[in-house]
Design a protein around this motif. Structure first.
Motif, short mmCIF file in Angstrom:
data_model
loop_
_atom_site.label_atom_id
_atom_site.label_comp_id
_atom_site.label_asym_id
_atom_site.label_seq_id
_atom_site.Cartn_x
_atom_site.Cartn_y
_atom_site.Cartn_z
N VAL A 35 0.85 -1.18 0.00
CA VAL A 35 0.00 0.00 0.00
C VAL A 35 0.89 1.23 0.00
O VAL A 35 1.89 1.29 0.72
N ILE A 36 0.52 2.20 -0.80
CA ILE A 36 1.24 3.47 -0.80
C ILE A 36 0.99 4.14 0.54
O ILE A 36 -0.15 4.34 0.95
N GLN A 37 2.10 4.47 1.23
CA GLN A 37 2.01 5.07 2.56
C GLN A 37 3.17 6.04 2.76
O GLN A 37 3.98 6.22 1.85
N SER A 67 6.74 6.02 0.96
CA SER A 67 6.72 5.36 -0.35
C SER A 67 7.26 6.30 -1.42
O SER A 67 6.94 7.49 -1.43
N VAL A 104 5.87 10.14 -0.58
CA VAL A 104 4.69 10.41 0.24
C VAL A 104 5.18 10.88 1.60
O VAL A 104 5.94 10.19 2.27
N GLU A 151 -0.11 11.25 5.32
CA GLU A 151 -1.38 10.63 4.96
C GLU A 151 -2.50 11.57 5.39
O GLU A 151 -2.48 12.11 6.49
N ASP A 174 -7.85 7.69 1.91
CA ASP A 174 -7.58 7.63 0.47
C ASP A 174 -6.61 8.67 -0.06
O ASP A 174 -6.20 8.59 -1.21
N GLU A 175 -6.25 9.65 0.74
CA GLU A 175 -5.43 10.75 0.23
C GLU A 175 -4.08 10.84 0.94
O GLU A 175 -3.95 10.51 2.11
N VAL A 176 -3.09 11.33 0.17
CA VAL A 176 -1.74 11.52 0.69
C VAL A 176 -1.15 12.82 0.15
O VAL A 176 -1.63 13.35 -0.86
N ARG A 196 -4.68 7.98 -3.49
CA ARG A 196 -3.71 6.89 -3.66
C ARG A 196 -3.81 6.24 -5.04
O ARG A 196 -2.80 5.84 -5.60
N ASN A 197 -5.04 6.15 -5.60
CA ASN A 197 -5.19 5.50 -6.90
C ASN A 197 -4.67 6.36 -8.05
O ASN A 197 -4.63 5.91 -9.19
#
Length: 96
Positions: A35-37, A40, A58, A61, A65-67, A85-86
């Motif tokens: 997972v993008i965190q 990342s 990144v 957070e 859903d947002e970063v 994230r998507n």
């Protein structure tokens, strides 16, 4: 059913070979993609941005859903941009 499995699980695992236990472990890891965190290293997920090799990290957070991303080309300015994230993918470097 789950309780019955837990009772026999130890007996079952003892009978597995090293290769079988390693395969099961690898499959468990593969079934849970990273997972993008925070921390990342990312790039844009949009396929049109693949030609533009922007790299960022990144740094925060902002909910589920947002970063916030700090792009390398704006590092000196301290500029950060909010993304879902998507909209991002993991950085793959020059060797795509």
């Amino acid at each position: 059913m789950a309780q019955e499995y837990e009772v026999i699980k130890a007996d079952y695992w003892v009978e597995l070979t090293t290769e079988e236990t390693e395969l099961i472990a690898a499959l468990e890891i593969a079934s849970h993609p990273p997972v993008i965190q925070v921390g990342s290293i990312v790039a844009y997920a949009d396929p049109y941005y693949t030609l533009y090799n922007a790299r960022g990290e990144v740094v925060e957070e902002l909910g589920e859903d947002e970063v916030l991303v700090a792009w390398d080309h704006w590092k000196n300015e301290g500029r950060k941009i909010r993304y879902f994230r998507n909209e991002l993918r993991f950085w793959q470097g020059e060797n795509k």
